[in-house]
Design a protein around this motif. Structure first.
Motif, PDB file in Angstrom:
ATOM      1  N   THR A 174      59.900  41.964  31.158  1.00 45.24           N
ATOM      2  CA  THR A 174      58.622  41.889  31.858  1.00 45.24           C
ATOM      3  C   THR A 174      57.767  43.070  31.435  1.00 45.24           C
ATOM      4  O   THR A 174      58.263  44.204  31.374  1.00 45.24           O
ATOM      5  CB  THR A 174      58.808  41.927  33.388  1.00 45.24           C
ATOM      6  N   VAL A 175      56.510  42.816  31.147  1.00 46.96           N
ATOM      7  CA  VAL A 175      55.565  43.905  30.919  1.00 46.96           C
ATOM      8  C   VAL A 175      54.614  43.935  32.104  1.00 46.96           C
ATOM      9  O   VAL A 175      54.049  42.910  32.491  1.00 46.96           O
ATOM     10  CB  VAL A 175      54.809  43.759  29.583  1.00 46.96           C
ATOM     11  N   VAL A 176      54.479  45.099  32.717  1.00 48.12           N
ATOM     12  CA  VAL A 176      53.610  45.278  33.876  1.00 48.12           C
ATOM     13  C   VAL A 176      52.254  45.771  33.386  1.00 48.12           C
ATOM     14  O   VAL A 176      52.170  46.825  32.739  1.00 48.12           O
ATOM     15  CB  VAL A 176      54.213  46.280  34.880  1.00 48.12           C
ATOM     16  N   GLU A 177      51.220  45.004  33.663  1.00 41.04           N
ATOM     17  CA  GLU A 177      49.865  45.375  33.264  1.00 41.04           C
ATOM     18  C   GLU A 177      49.180  46.052  34.448  1.00 41.04           C
ATOM     19  O   GLU A 177      48.666  45.397  35.354  1.00 41.04           O
ATOM     20  CB  GLU A 177      49.085  44.137  32.818  1.00 41.04           C
ATOM     21  N   LEU A 178      49.184  47.370  34.434  1.00 38.89           N
ATOM     22  CA  LEU A 178      48.631  48.122  35.551  1.00 38.89           C
ATOM     23  C   LEU A 178      47.113  48.198  35.478  1.00 38.89           C
ATOM     24  O   LEU A 178      46.528  48.302  34.396  1.00 38.89           O
ATOM     25  CB  LEU A 178      49.168  49.557  35.547  1.00 38.89           C
ATOM     26  N   GLY A 179      46.508  48.169  36.638  1.00 40.29           N
ATOM     27  CA  GLY A 179      45.108  48.529  36.744  1.00 40.29           C
ATOM     28  C   GLY A 179      45.017  50.031  36.923  1.00 40.29           C
ATOM     29  O   GLY A 179      45.857  50.786  36.431  1.00 40.29           O
ATOM     30  N   ARG A 180      44.003  50.476  37.640  1.00 42.20           N
ATOM     31  CA  ARG A 180      43.805  51.921  37.828  1.00 42.20           C
ATOM     32  C   ARG A 180      44.581  52.380  39.049  1.00 42.20           C
ATOM     33  O   ARG A 180      44.259  52.031  40.187  1.00 42.20           O
ATOM     34  CB  ARG A 180      42.317  52.243  38.001  1.00 42.20           C
ATOM     35  N   PHE A 181      45.618  53.159  38.796  1.00 41.00           N
ATOM     36  CA  PHE A 181      46.429  53.727  39.863  1.00 41.00           C
ATOM     37  C   PHE A 181      46.312  55.238  39.811  1.00 41.00           C
ATOM     38  O   PHE A 181      46.422  55.839  38.752  1.00 41.00           O
ATOM     39  CB  PHE A 181      47.895  53.313  39.730  1.00 41.00           C
ATOM     40  N   SER A 182      46.084  55.835  40.941  1.00 42.19           N
ATOM     41  CA  SER A 182      45.931  57.286  41.007  1.00 42.19           C
ATOM     42  C   SER A 182      47.077  57.881  41.798  1.00 42.19           C
ATOM     43  O   SER A 182      47.476  57.356  42.837  1.00 42.19           O
ATOM     44  CB  SER A 182      44.605  57.662  41.661  1.00 42.19           C
ATOM     45  N   MET A 183      47.599  58.997  41.294  1.00 38.55           N
ATOM     46  CA  MET A 183      48.650  59.697  42.018  1.00 38.55           C
ATOM     47  C   MET A 183      48.072  60.700  43.005  1.00 38.55           C
ATOM     48  O   MET A 183      48.799  61.395  43.698  1.00 38.55           O
ATOM     49  CB  MET A 183      49.574  60.420  41.029  1.00 38.55           C
TER      50      MET A 183
END
Length: 267
Positions: A174-183
């Motif tokens: 599986t490839v996870v296509e992330l949007g904009r995630f901020s830590m």
């Protein structure tokens, strides 16, 4: 409980995935470039965690240590990636090689090191944490996005290769296509779209372990979904617009319904 082998576990989504897996009672091999940093990141963590230093150019020792400790590896999460936001025209050859070595070649090396374990077990799951930018590239970060596109292509090729070469291997990708995630806490992060919650993303990734038929691609974040939908719409429109030209290039003797092969004469 499963054994998770997580790269880039000292920070970011990789760290959150490792923490979530531990919270649910799984065992975790948490790896990173610097052992001290990884160990500190899991100080006080509840659960069975093995911090390890991982050299992406030579990952076999880390895999061997994980096997000595746990005897198996069930899930591999690739989240060790470097970023580069410079436009392509401002990128040097050395920067390009370094970025592809870290984000693509490194992932491939870790996968090769772990794959014999997974295939011998006849079960396993490889997750590459990528970006929606690998599917639809915004301006200003073309080189990084190219590495994310390469990660997607590698996952797809690996998935197809496993199906073709190792029937019923039980290993999926599986490839996870992330949007904009901020830590950062929401109060310190500003932007045109609210950032995704990394803890929710980690929970969604760990949830997939219980899915009978996990997806090849998983978009996480409203902006990721919007970006993929817009790209698919553009591709469909362009395909329809140029369909007559595309179909006009067939050989004269090609007959529809032959599955792309030229007909042969009866002997």
């Amino acid at each position: 409980m499963a054994v998770w082998f997580v790269t880039g576990a000292a920070r970011g989504i990789g760290h959150e995935v490792a923490r979530e897996a531990l919270r649910r009672g799984h065992r975790v091999v948490a790896t990173g470039r610097d052992l001290t940093t990884v160990t500190a990141a899991f100080a006080g963590a509840i659960g069975e965690v093995l911090p390890l230093e991982l050299d992406h150019s030579h990952p076999e020792p880390a895999v061997e240590q994980a096997m000595r400790r746990f005897g198996r590896i069930d899930v591999v999460v690739h989240d060790a990636a470097r970023t580069a936001r410079a436009p392509l025209r401002e990128t040097t050859d050395a920067q390009a090689r370094a970025l592809f070595d870290a984000n693509v070649v490194g992932m491939l090396a870790v996968t090769r090191a772990v794959l014999p374990v997974l295939t011998a077990q006849q079960t396993g799951w490889i997750i590459a944490v990528g970006s929606a930018a690998g599917f639809s590239t915004p301006a200003g970060s073309g080189l990084y996005d190219a590495t994310m596109a390469a990660v997607e292509a590698l996952c797809e090729a690996l998935c197809e290769a496993l199906r073709a070469e190792l029937d019923d291997t039980g290993v999926c990708t599986t490839v996870v296509e992330l949007g904009r995630f901020s830590m950062l806490p929401a109060a310190f992060d500003r932007g045109p779209l609210p950032p995704g919650d990394p803890r929710k993303a980690a929970a969604a990734i760990v949830d997939l372990l219980d899915v009978d038929d996990p997806p090849l691609r998983l978009q996480l974040g409203a902006d990721a979904v919007a970006r993929v939908e817009a790209k698919l719409e553009r591709v469909a429109q362009e395909l329809d617009q140029w369909r007559p030209v595309s179909l006009s290039t067939g050989a004269d003797e090609y007959l529809p319904g032959q599955n792309g092969h030229r007909p042969t004469e009866d002997m």
